[in-house]
Design an enzyme around this catalytic site. Structure first.
Site, PDB file in Angstrom:
ATOM      1  N   TYR A  47      -8.254  -2.167  -5.903  1.00  0.00           N
ATOM      2  CA  TYR A  47      -9.172  -2.708  -4.887  1.00  0.00           C
ATOM      3  C   TYR A  47      -9.214  -1.728  -3.722  1.00  0.00           C
ATOM      4  CZ  TYR A  47     -10.983  -5.954  -1.297  1.00  0.00           C
ATOM      5  OH  TYR A  47     -11.722  -6.548  -0.299  1.00  0.00           O
ATOM      6  N   ASP A  57      -5.661   5.906  -2.163  1.00  0.00           N
ATOM      7  CA  ASP A  57      -5.910   4.787  -1.246  1.00  0.00           C
ATOM      8  C   ASP A  57      -4.539   4.196  -0.891  1.00  0.00           C
ATOM      9  OD1 ASP A  57      -7.826   1.663  -1.373  1.00  0.00           O
ATOM     10  OD2 ASP A  57      -6.403   2.492   0.076  1.00  0.00           O
ATOM     11  N   LYS A 105      -3.590  -1.318   7.605  1.00  0.00           N
ATOM     12  CA  LYS A 105      -2.463  -2.257   7.651  1.00  0.00           C
ATOM     13  C   LYS A 105      -1.328  -1.806   8.580  1.00  0.00           C
ATOM     14  CE  LYS A 105      -3.646  -3.882   3.018  1.00  0.00           C
ATOM     15  NZ  LYS A 105      -3.997  -5.305   3.077  1.00  0.00           N
TER      16      LYS A 105
END
Ligand code: KE4
Length: 433
Positions: A149, A244, A272
């Site tokens: 994702y 990623d 994050k």
């Protein structure tokens, strides 16, 4: 520890009211508990390894806001730094020295990053990095992996993980075929499939993007040689390799998965942890490539709140805490004890389970395993996981509300928190056999 029928009266009332205000009553789909069922927990406050709901039930939290809370929620030093920053304003929309500071920390820590651009989410970082891959190579196609994702930008919503997998969505409506026609997919850990894609699309693939450790299809680690093989294949084909690290960055090690595995991509996305709980994303890599980004180059990308002083402050303080000696040894040891205890407890209850951990990330599947890709991950018993999730909530432990997510520990999770968690797992596994 015994299950108590959770009093979630206030969560229920607030969540019901939310249904009329926001789609599904949430700001992000996975929070709605659709794949585990039952009453979603409405948080009132968090601190350290704990979360409390509106009915004052306390949970040991293994979601940690999906990654940012690696130092523990509301770390006193982060909160204090934010209080000071608040006095100077919340957003400038102009250069500020704090951006230099966080950028320098990221560049010093992450092997592939010589220059960095801050944005406001992982989705933005992945959108921008794809545009940059295409601008730099002059090519349009990209390779992603099933179950990975990379945020909700159109071109990535092909066989995606996380909430797309959780909700079993056949990719998303509203995404034109023309947008995803350049998105090629391969099974994770399958170098041969990637080789075939390169052979079928000569000189047309801008790059390969992946989660170097998958946290959005459950938790899948790269097989030996997989990352190295992608590095060679992209170099051989004049394509870029993009990690990623929105989830793995500063979690798998201070330099991310790329430092841990010794495979250096051309570009990296982050998010994050580097925002310390405030909205931040970032993309970075070789200066030669990053110089293409406006205004130094022609590739356009912009953002009103990018680099804002509050998010920079929280990120700087968080990385300062993580940089301290022994941080990742501690995270590795406590997380390893946790996952080994979970596996042992499941086996003692006679349940099939496979799982693993790396540093402060872990995951397990309720099936025999091994799980090397998303197809194999789907063998997990999602119905039994839903019952496990509820049983754990009733015992004061908050797991990600999906079998296709990873678990996150923090510096705040104590030995006794791990012990209490393992006791809850033992009882819960026995309750769901
Ligand atoms: P955000 O746009 O949600 O900040 O980042 C997107 C993203 C990109 N890349 C990776 C590897 C990610 O894990 C994410 C976001 N992760 C999910 C957790 N599975 C966010 C949780 C959610 O969607 O609510």
């Amino acid at each position: 520890m015994t299950a108590n029928a959770l009093n979630t009266t206030r969560s229920q009332a607030i969540f019901e009211a939310a249904q009329a205000l926001m789609p599904g009553g949430v700001s992000s789909p996975v929070r709605a508990f659709r794949s585990v069922g039952g009453q979603p927990i409405v948080f009132d406050r968090v601190k350290g390894p704990y979360a409390w709901d509106l009915d004052d039930n306390r949970y040991i939290d293994y979601v940690g806001s999906w990654g940012p809370a690696i130092c523990g929620h509301a770390h006193p030093e982060v909160v204090a730094a934010l209080h000071d920053a608040l006095e100077k304003g919340t957003s400038f929309g102009a250069p500020c020295e704090l951006e230099n500071q966080l950028a320098a920390m990221v560049i010093e820590a992450v092997p592939s990053v010589e220059m960095v651009r801050f944005v406001n989410s992982g989705t933005e970082a992945c959108m921008a990095v794809l545009r940059l891959m295409r601008a730099f190579t002059g090519r349009d196609k990209l390779i992603k992996f099933e179950g990975c994702y990379h945020g909700h930008a159109d071109m990535f919503l092909v066989k995606a993980g996380s909430g797309v997998a959780t909700l079993g969505l056949p990719d998303s409506p509203g995404v034109p075929r023309s947008t995803t026609s350049n998105t090629l997919t391969a099974p994770y850990n399958d170098l041969e499939a990637v080789k075939e894609l390169f052979a079928e699309n000569p000189d047309a693939i801008a790059g390969v993007i992946l989660e170097p450790v998958v946290g959005n299809a459950g938790f899948i680690t790269p097989e030996p040689g997989f990352l190295e093989g992608l590095r060679e294949l992209t170099q051989e084909n004049g394509s870029l390799l993009v990690f990623d690290e929105v989830m793995t960055g500063f979690r798998i090690s201070y330099g991310g998965a790329q430092q841990r595995f010794g495979v250096i991509p051309d570009l990296t996305t982050m998010g994050k942890v580097i925002g310390g709980g405030l909205p931040v994303g970032a993309y970075g890599g070789k200066s030669e490539i990053m110089q293409m980004v406006a205004p130094s180059g022609p590739m356009y990308q912009a953002g009103t709140l990018s680099g804002n002083p509050l998010a920079m402050t929280a990120g700087i303080k968080t990385l300062e805490l993580l940089k301290q000696e022994g941080t990742y040894d501690r995270l590795e040891a406590s997380t390893e004890r946790l996952i080994n205890g979970i596996i042992q407890a499941a086996k003692e209850a006679g349940l099939a389970i496979t799982g693993s951990s790396i540093s402060a990330m872990f995951g397990f599947y309720l099936c025999e395993g091994p799980v090397r890709n998303f197809e194999e991950a789907k063998a997990t018993d999602t119905e039994r996981f839903a019952r496990l999730h509820r049983a754990m909530l009733e015992r004061g432990v908050y797991l990600a509300p999906s079998a296709f997510e990873a678990g996150f520990t923090s510096l705040a999770h104590s030995e006794s928190d791990i012990d209490a968690t393992l006791a809850a797992f033992s009882e819960s596994f026995a309750a769901i056999t």
